[in-house]
Design a protein around this motif. Structure first.
Motif, mmCIF file in Angstrom:
data_model
loop_
_atom_site.group_PDB
_atom_site.id
_atom_site.type_symbol
_atom_site.label_atom_id
_atom_site.label_comp_id
_atom_site.label_asym_id
_atom_site.label_seq_id
_atom_site.Cartn_x
_atom_site.Cartn_y
_atom_site.Cartn_z
ATOM 1 N N PHE A 376 -2.422 1.034 0.797
ATOM 2 C CA PHE A 376 -1.636 2.253 1.063
ATOM 3 C C PHE A 376 -2.289 3.049 2.187
ATOM 4 C CE2 PHE A 376 -1.644 1.314 -3.546
ATOM 5 C CZ PHE A 376 -0.347 0.837 -3.660
ATOM 6 N N ILE A 380 0.151 7.101 0.540
ATOM 7 C CA ILE A 380 1.229 7.245 -0.448
ATOM 8 C C ILE A 380 1.180 6.060 -1.405
ATOM 9 C CG2 ILE A 380 3.714 7.410 -0.815
ATOM 10 C CD1 ILE A 380 3.937 8.589 2.006
ATOM 11 N N PHE A 381 0.945 6.341 -2.671
ATOM 12 C CA PHE A 381 0.846 5.291 -3.693
ATOM 13 C C PHE A 381 2.244 4.830 -4.107
ATOM 14 C CE2 PHE A 381 0.533 3.794 -8.076
ATOM 15 C CZ PHE A 381 -0.535 2.907 -7.993
ATOM 16 N N ARG A 382 2.483 3.521 -4.028
ATOM 17 C CA ARG A 382 3.784 2.961 -4.398
ATOM 18 C C ARG A 382 3.615 2.058 -5.614
ATOM 19 N NH1 ARG A 382 3.195 3.206 0.983
ATOM 20 N NH2 ARG A 382 4.817 4.263 2.221
ATOM 21 N N LYS A 383 4.242 2.454 -6.706
ATOM 22 C CA LYS A 383 4.061 1.739 -7.963
ATOM 23 C C LYS A 383 4.509 0.284 -7.868
ATOM 24 C CE LYS A 383 4.301 5.634 -11.201
ATOM 25 N NZ LYS A 383 5.026 6.200 -12.386
ATOM 26 N N THR A 384 5.587 0.030 -7.154
ATOM 27 C CA THR A 384 6.091 -1.346 -7.077
ATOM 28 C C THR A 384 5.094 -2.259 -6.356
ATOM 29 O OG1 THR A 384 7.329 -0.745 -5.076
ATOM 30 C CG2 THR A 384 8.505 -0.663 -7.190
ATOM 31 N N VAL A 385 4.497 -1.747 -5.285
ATOM 32 C CA VAL A 385 3.493 -2.532 -4.556
ATOM 33 C C VAL A 385 2.268 -2.750 -5.425
ATOM 34 C CG1 VAL A 385 1.945 -2.549 -2.557
ATOM 35 C CG2 VAL A 385 4.295 -1.705 -2.316
#
Length: 510
Positions: A376, A380-385
């Motif tokens: 990231f 920005i933290f992306r839960k799906t990734v």
């Protein structure tokens, strides 16, 4: 082993087992740890217990010692049914366990740890006889050949020395049933030989020994009988004379596994990735010179206590160097471990629980934490990734866990080690320092881990690998440095890399 097998066949038919577990089952939410497992051991028997990580070995031992209460099943001691509700019940039967993960109090000394909770009373009421505690501790330490002052604080000991204290602690209880969970995982060859002598002496004295190991040589050298667990069930119980290592591996994993760790050795290594020049540090290492190039696996070996781990810590910035220089990818290496990570270094430490994991966090959190900046970059933290990356790593390393949300402390030791290795795969590291990569790892996972390491170097990474198992150094490394007393005493090229040469360089000269 033939005579041992004959003795057991005769003995098991004519006498009652010292301890017998019948149809033991144990479950946790979402996990059936043990399913209808029966197990018996006779006096003077060394009973090997094998299985992959997560097969149920640790759960069976914890039920045996009263740490877990079985959901179903019965216990028999000398033919009479007994109850096993807590550790006190186990101790009353003479059961002692040497766990793979230590249970020592770091800021007490060796003698205090050995007799913790069993101190000898002093002359005055409410006091303890400290001199007798030290004297008795020294007697037990001498019994196993461990020459050390019993007043030494445990936190000052290395991994191998702490393991010896655990063994002394168990033996001090006059155990009639002794459980050893990977007792040689952190011991040198010389210390292993000493342990084997001690095991045979205990066996001759009628002590029953349950011995968990992932080292096939130990299984066949010491074992009188072998029981294999898989997925919480007992899948076989055989005599060493009636089986082979390959057959045991098939029982353990349900498939054939290549345990030779064969790889295509590096013929033309690339640029120098790590260059250590005349490094001396306060942790005991002196005048260290070594290089590692891209595309190669370089071993760092020697007896336990020779300074191998200290070299790794100095390179990674965990311990400060007093003099000398370290260059990584041509740049001068300075700063703490966080700087090392940004420079492309990864360290898989010797002690996974104290240095490699956040035990109260999930598997997913542990797998992702080292690579957050890489995954990231915009912050920005992306839960799906995150979820996809963690799931892919779990599948790639065959980590046995109900989900990536499982707390990592609840995994078996081998699966925890896989998580430690897996967390660096997302960082983009190109120099991997791997300290004891297969400590406490089952044979199937060993092959997978070495295949993974080989894949990394084929992609251009460089690996500095420390291992107490000389066969791993010989079969995996392109070349190796040998240490003794904090110094590098020799370098072995591929054609010179044999266990005999490692021992010749690593052992003290008469």
């Amino acid at each position: 082993m033939g005579s041992a097998g004959a003795r057991l066949k005769s003995g098991s038919g004519n006498c009652v087992p010292l301890l017998e577990l019948r149809s033991i089952s144990k479950s946790f939410p979402g996990v059936q740890a043990l399913d209808d497992v029966s197990f018996a051991i006779w006096p003077g028997e060394v009973h090997m217990l094998l299985g992959e990580n997560g097969a149920g070995k640790s759960s069976l031992i914890k039920v045996l010692c009263g740490a877990y209460t079985a959901n179903a099943g019965e216990f028999y001691f000398k033919g009479e049914r007994v109850e096993m509700h807590d550790p006190a019940d186990a101790r009353a039967l003479g059961i002692a366990v040497i766990f793979q993960e230590f249970s020592l109090v770091p800021y007490l000394d060796i003698a205090q740890n050995i007799f913790l909770g069993r101190e000898f009373p002093g002359v005055l009421p409410g006091t303890i006889d400290r001199q007798r505690i030290r004297d008795e501790a020294k007697r037990v330490l001498d019994q196993i050949g461990f020459d050390i002052d019993p007043r030494t604080p445990v936190h000052k000991l290395g991994i191998a020395q702490q393991q010896m204290v655990e063994i002394a602690k168990a033996l001090s209880q006059d155990a009639r049933i002794l459980v050893m969970d990977e007792p040689t995982a952190a011991l040198s060859d010389r210390e292993i030989e000493r342990l084997f002598v001690m095991v045979r002496k205990l066996q001759a004295d009628g002590v029953a020994i349950i011995y968990i190991s992932h080292r096939m040589a130990e299984v066949f050298e010491l074992g009188d009988r072998i029981t294999v667990l898989r997925d919480g069930r007992k899948v076989g119980s055989v005599l060493p004379s009636e089986t082979t290592p390959d057959e045991l591996v098939r029982l353990m994993v349900g498939r054939s596994v290549d345990t030779s760790y064969g790889r295509h050795f590096c013929e033309k290594p690339g640029e120098i990735v790590l260059d250590v020049q005349n490094v001396t540090a306060a942790n005991g290492i002196s005048d260290i010179n070594l290089t590692v190039r891209s595309g190669e696996i370089v071993g760092l070996c020697g007896l336990v206590g020779s300074g191998r781990t200290e070299v790794a810590r100095a390179i990674f910035g965990a311990d400060r160097i007093a003099s000398g220089q370290i260059h990584v990818f041509g740049e001068l290496r300075k700063g703490a471990p966080d700087v090392a990570v940004r420079q492309g270094l990864a360290l898989i430490p010797e002690s996974r629980k104290t240095q490699g994991l956040a035990l109260l966090r999930s598997v997913g959190d542990n797998l992702l934490v080292a690579g957050l900046n890489k995954l990231f970059p915009d912050g920005i933290f992306r839960k799906t990734v995150a979820r996809r990356t963690a799931d892919e790593t779990v599948q790639r390393l065959r980590i046995a866990t109900p989900s990536t949300r499982q707390i990592v402390n609840f995994l078996s030791g081998g699966n925890q080690q896989k998580v430690v290795i897996g967390k660096w795969l997302t960082t983009g590291a190109r120099l991997f320092i791997i300290d004891e990569p297969t400590r406490g790892i089952d044979v199937g996972a060993k092959a997978e881990i070495f295949n993974l390491i080989d894949g990394l170097v084929q992609e251009g990474a460089a690996v500095l690998m420390i291992s107490s198992e000389q066969s791993e150094i010989v079969h995996v490394c392109d070349r190796a440095y040998v240490m003794r007393e904090g110094r590098i005493v020799g370098e072995l090229a591929r054609e010179e890399l044999t266990e005999e040469n490692i021992l010749r360089l690593g052992m003290h000269h008469a």
